[in-house]
Design a protein around this motif. Structure first.
Motif, mmCIF file in Angstrom:
data_model
loop_
_atom_site.group_PDB
_atom_site.id
_atom_site.type_symbol
_atom_site.label_atom_id
_atom_site.label_comp_id
_atom_site.label_asym_id
_atom_site.label_seq_id
_atom_site.Cartn_x
_atom_site.Cartn_y
_atom_site.Cartn_z
ATOM 1 N N LEU A 170 11.653 -3.566 -2.592
ATOM 2 C CA LEU A 170 10.795 -3.250 -1.442
ATOM 3 C C LEU A 170 9.819 -4.391 -1.182
ATOM 4 O O LEU A 170 9.589 -4.797 -0.045
ATOM 5 C CB LEU A 170 10.022 -1.945 -1.679
ATOM 6 C CG LEU A 170 10.870 -0.677 -1.780
ATOM 7 C CD1 LEU A 170 9.979 0.536 -2.054
ATOM 8 C CD2 LEU A 170 11.660 -0.451 -0.498
ATOM 9 N N TYR A 171 9.256 -4.909 -2.279
ATOM 10 C CA TYR A 171 8.270 -5.984 -2.144
ATOM 11 C C TYR A 171 8.906 -7.237 -1.537
ATOM 12 O O TYR A 171 8.382 -7.813 -0.579
ATOM 13 C CB TYR A 171 7.644 -6.275 -3.518
ATOM 14 C CG TYR A 171 6.792 -7.516 -3.510
ATOM 15 C CD1 TYR A 171 5.606 -7.556 -2.778
ATOM 16 C CD2 TYR A 171 7.191 -8.658 -4.195
ATOM 17 C CE1 TYR A 171 4.844 -8.711 -2.739
ATOM 18 C CE2 TYR A 171 6.435 -9.806 -4.169
ATOM 19 C CZ TYR A 171 5.259 -9.828 -3.434
ATOM 20 O OH TYR A 171 4.517 -10.973 -3.388
ATOM 21 N N ILE A 172 10.068 -7.618 -2.054
ATOM 22 C CA ILE A 172 10.699 -8.864 -1.577
ATOM 23 C C ILE A 172 11.292 -8.670 -0.180
ATOM 24 O O ILE A 172 10.979 -9.409 0.760
ATOM 25 C CB ILE A 172 11.773 -9.352 -2.569
ATOM 26 C CG1 ILE A 172 11.091 -9.766 -3.874
ATOM 27 C CG2 ILE A 172 12.568 -10.526 -1.982
ATOM 28 C CD1 ILE A 172 12.007 -10.300 -4.941
ATOM 29 N N ILE B 234 12.848 -2.065 -10.378
ATOM 30 C CA ILE B 234 13.723 -2.864 -9.501
ATOM 31 C C ILE B 234 13.614 -2.382 -8.048
ATOM 32 O O ILE B 234 13.645 -3.193 -7.122
ATOM 33 C CB ILE B 234 15.196 -2.836 -10.000
ATOM 34 C CG1 ILE B 234 15.276 -3.277 -11.465
ATOM 35 C CG2 ILE B 234 16.079 -3.750 -9.131
ATOM 36 C CD1 ILE B 234 14.783 -4.685 -11.763
ATOM 37 N N ILE B 235 13.448 -1.075 -7.838
ATOM 38 C CA ILE B 235 13.257 -0.585 -6.457
ATOM 39 C C ILE B 235 11.994 -1.231 -5.874
ATOM 40 O O ILE B 235 11.983 -1.725 -4.749
ATOM 41 C CB ILE B 235 13.119 0.966 -6.408
ATOM 42 C CG1 ILE B 235 14.382 1.649 -6.917
ATOM 43 C CG2 ILE B 235 12.804 1.442 -4.990
ATOM 44 C CD1 ILE B 235 14.236 3.153 -7.128
ATOM 45 N N SER C 36 0.828 -1.206 0.000
ATOM 46 C CA SER C 36 0.000 0.000 0.000
ATOM 47 C C SER C 36 0.868 1.264 0.000
ATOM 48 O O SER C 36 0.485 2.263 -0.586
ATOM 49 C CB SER C 36 -1.050 -0.003 1.118
ATOM 50 O OG SER C 36 -0.416 -0.118 2.341
ATOM 51 N N ILE C 37 2.052 1.197 0.610
ATOM 52 C CA ILE C 37 2.939 2.371 0.527
ATOM 53 C C ILE C 37 3.489 2.505 -0.905
ATOM 54 O O ILE C 37 3.553 3.581 -1.474
ATOM 55 C CB ILE C 37 4.156 2.231 1.479
ATOM 56 C CG1 ILE C 37 3.712 2.026 2.925
ATOM 57 C CG2 ILE C 37 5.066 3.446 1.383
ATOM 58 C CD1 ILE C 37 4.862 1.641 3.862
ATOM 59 N N ALA C 38 3.878 1.369 -1.473
ATOM 60 C CA ALA C 38 4.568 1.408 -2.767
ATOM 61 C C ALA C 38 3.614 1.683 -3.927
ATOM 62 O O ALA C 38 3.896 2.501 -4.790
ATOM 63 C CB ALA C 38 5.319 0.095 -2.992
ATOM 64 N N LEU D 278 2.836 -14.243 -3.808
ATOM 65 C CA LEU D 278 3.558 -14.611 -2.577
ATOM 66 C C LEU D 278 4.304 -15.939 -2.756
ATOM 67 O O LEU D 278 5.394 -16.125 -2.227
ATOM 68 C CB LEU D 278 2.594 -14.712 -1.393
ATOM 69 C CG LEU D 278 2.058 -13.384 -0.873
ATOM 70 C CD1 LEU D 278 1.049 -13.609 0.246
ATOM 71 C CD2 LEU D 278 3.174 -12.480 -0.363
ATOM 72 N N HIS D 279 3.690 -16.826 -3.536
ATOM 73 C CA HIS D 279 4.369 -18.095 -3.799
ATOM 74 C C HIS D 279 5.668 -17.834 -4.568
ATOM 75 O O HIS D 279 6.721 -18.401 -4.269
ATOM 76 C CB HIS D 279 3.439 -19.029 -4.584
ATOM 77 C CG HIS D 279 4.120 -20.279 -5.024
ATOM 78 N ND1 HIS D 279 4.514 -21.254 -4.133
ATOM 79 C CD2 HIS D 279 4.526 -20.703 -6.259
ATOM 80 C CE1 HIS D 279 5.122 -22.222 -4.787
ATOM 81 N NE2 HIS D 279 5.146 -21.917 -6.081
ATOM 82 N N MET D 280 5.589 -16.910 -5.538
ATOM 83 C CA MET D 280 6.800 -16.587 -6.319
ATOM 84 C C MET D 280 7.859 -15.943 -5.431
ATOM 85 O O MET D 280 9.057 -16.130 -5.632
ATOM 86 C CB MET D 280 6.437 -15.677 -7.486
ATOM 87 C CG MET D 280 5.679 -16.438 -8.557
ATOM 88 S SD MET D 280 5.465 -15.509 -10.053
ATOM 89 C CE MET D 280 4.157 -14.431 -9.599
ATOM 90 N N LEU D 281 7.384 -15.209 -4.448
ATOM 91 C CA LEU D 281 8.316 -14.587 -3.506
ATOM 92 C C LEU D 281 9.067 -15.655 -2.704
ATOM 93 O O LEU D 281 10.297 -15.600 -2.562
ATOM 94 C CB LEU D 281 7.504 -13.687 -2.569
ATOM 95 C CG LEU D 281 8.218 -13.022 -1.429
ATOM 96 C CD1 LEU D 281 9.083 -11.911 -1.952
ATOM 97 C CD2 LEU D 281 7.211 -12.434 -0.461
#
Ligand code: HEM
Length: 494
Positions: A297-299, A292-293, A185-187, A203-206
């Protein structure tokens, strides 16, 4: 030649081979490199340890060679840096030369050739990190205003746990979804329901990203392997997996561009696009870097904190007396009528001590991320050479008996002094690494951990599925240390 060897006695042959290896080591090792075990030609010390037992091996090698030792893995010279004082000397005193990233083939390929924050280096990294932090601050990063967003997610998290009616269950992706929603939500201004298939897939890919990247690392040591048929290094699978995450995030950028309104900056992406208009496009201000940023942040912003929450629950199940003390402090300071808030934190010394202790024992990033060397630098009398891969061995601090008495015991009191305040030993817990590369999201992570942990213990008694058979504390080791999946009961308190 073979005939001659066969006629020689085995001792002479053995000594000859050893001499040859020593000679090769002398020839191949740059001058004054840190000491380390002799390796084989070509592969070096490869095969001496696995990902799972790397920290145990490093502990043995530290005893033999000291705080700074080197290992040759294929074409890479790795230097392992151990111990609180030496880590500070390296990454704080020599922060100007040892805060680079090395020429890491895998990370470079995963980040459009070293873009973003995590894999970038030099001036590009400095500008990207400073700029991103500035923009995120506008959205509450490191400020109290973010708290309500975290609390919203916590309320949903607690409802899901309450719906389990005290039955044993796997936490699975519940913590990940809640934590991920905060950074998403921030990103890019979006949160997801816990049962949304598209997000479950993301999330599975993460999860896969952590497993695959740790396997693909072999391509750094033996780069030729990636050109062989098939996918021996798992690099293709790693890139495919990351490609899917990145195309999802690119889609977010495209949608933001299509609906962009300068007067209504909604999130990190909008703020980035606005800056691109004001300052003009550059290497830092471009879609590729933004993508990429966002990936970083996500990962980094999901897995680590969600894993910490899993460690927290597991350690509290193993240590019910700590859970009781924690709840008592929550009752005294917050009561049961409202959710805990960051304003309560200064009065909750025991809780803070618990958080330091679970970050220490969870030991989530035992070897941090690789650092590189800007130019040759002396450390403890040895020379670290440009091109070396540095491993900040944070694990060497977390269980150091000279810093933490009886380090295998979960004991929050170790951080509390006779005056009832934190005694300063908590500064030895280097969970977020140190120096200029220190974790970018530390303030957000600390807020999330404090609010999730206190809200959880305030509302539920956390119990194991089977009191006689507690889940293991051994970690699953990939890039991080995570607990094995375990079932537990969250019994609602009246
Ligand atoms: C308990 C949670 C967390 C832990 C234990 C943790 C730990 C770490 C560690 C050990 C590093 C490597 C530092 C180095 O290179 O020496 C790191 C880097 C980083 N972390 Fe975290 N982290 C956590 C949460 C977060 C969160 C919530 C975010 C984002 C919102 C985040 C974003 C990053 C980024 C972008 C970097 C790269 C920094 C750079 O290269 O300049 N982390 N983190």
């Amino acid at each position: 030649m073979l005939d001659l060897l066969l006629t020689m006695d085995p001792l002479t042959v053995g000594l000859g081979v050893l001499g040859l290896l020593l000679l090769l080591k002398l020839i191949c090792t740059p001058r004054n490199s840190p000491p380390g075990p002799i390796g084989y030609p070509v592969i070096g010390n490869f095969g001496m340890f696995t990902i799972a037992n790397r920290t145990a091996t490093f502990k043995k090698l530290r005893r033999k060679y000291g705080d700074v030792f080197s290992l040759r893995l294929g074409s890479c010279n790795m230097v392992v840096i151990n111990g609180y004082d030496t880590l500070r000397e390296a990454f704080i005193k020599h922060g100007d030369t040892l805060s680079e990233r090395p020429n890491d083939i895998v990370f470079n390929l995963l980040s459009s050739n070293g873009k973003g924050i995590v894999a970038s280096t030099g001036e590009f990294w400095k500008s990207t990190r400073t700029f991103s932090l500035g923009v995120l601050r506008e959205f509450g990063f490191g400020k109290r205003s973010l708290e309500s967003k975290v609390q919203e997610e916590i309320a949903i998290f607690l409802d899901i746990l309450a719906d389990k009616n005290g039955e044993a269950f796997y936490l699975g992706a519940i913590a990940q979804t809640s934590i991920s929603n905060i950074i998403c939500s921030i990103a890019f201004g979006q949160r997801y329901d816990h049962d949304e298939e598209e997000f479950k897939n993301l999330l599975h890919m993460l999860d896969q990203a952590f497993v695959l990247t740790s396997k693909a690392n072999i391509a750094n040591f033996f780069p030729f392997l990636r050109y062989l048929p098939g996918d021996l290094t798992h690099l293709k699978a790693t890139l495919e997996n990351m490609g899917e995450i990145q195309s999802y995030l690119q889609n977010q950028i495209d949608q933001h561009r299509a609906t962009f309104d300068e007067e209504n900056v909604r999130d990190f992406i909008d703020a980035f696009l606005k800056e691109e208009i004001v300052q003009g496009k550059s290497d830092v201000l471009c879609d590729e870097n933004l993508k990429i940023i966002l990936t970083n942040l996500y990962i980094a912003g999901t897995e680590t904190t969600a894993t910490t929450i899993k460690w927290a629950i597991l350690l509290l199940i193993h240590n019910p007396h700590v859970q009781t003390k924690l709840r008592k402090e929550i009752e005294d300071v917050v009561g049961f009528g409202r959710l805990p808030s960051m304003n309560d934190k200064p009065e909750m010394v025991y809780t803070e001590a618990c958080i330091h202790e679970l970050l220490r024992m969870g030991n989530i990033a035992p070897v941090s991320l690789l650092h590189g060397v800007k130019h040759d630098t002396k450390l403890n009398g040895h020379t670290l050479h440009k091109g070396d891969f540095l491993i900040p061995n944070l694990d060497s601090v977390m269980f150091d008996e000279s810093l933490f008495e009886d380090p295998q015991t979960f004991n929050p009191e170790r951080f509390i002094g006779d005056d009832g305040k934190l005694n300063g030993k908590e500064r030895n817990v280097l969970a977020f690494s140190l120096g200029r590369r220190v974790c970018f999201g530390e303030s957000l992570a600390r807020m999330e951990i404090f609010l999730f942990l206190t809200s959880l213990v305030q509302r539920f008694k956390l119990l194991p599925e089977d009191e006689e058979n507690l889940p293991t504390l051994e970690p699953v080791v990939t890039l991080t240390n995570a607990p094995h999946e375990y079932k537990f009961k969250a019994v609602k308190l009246k």
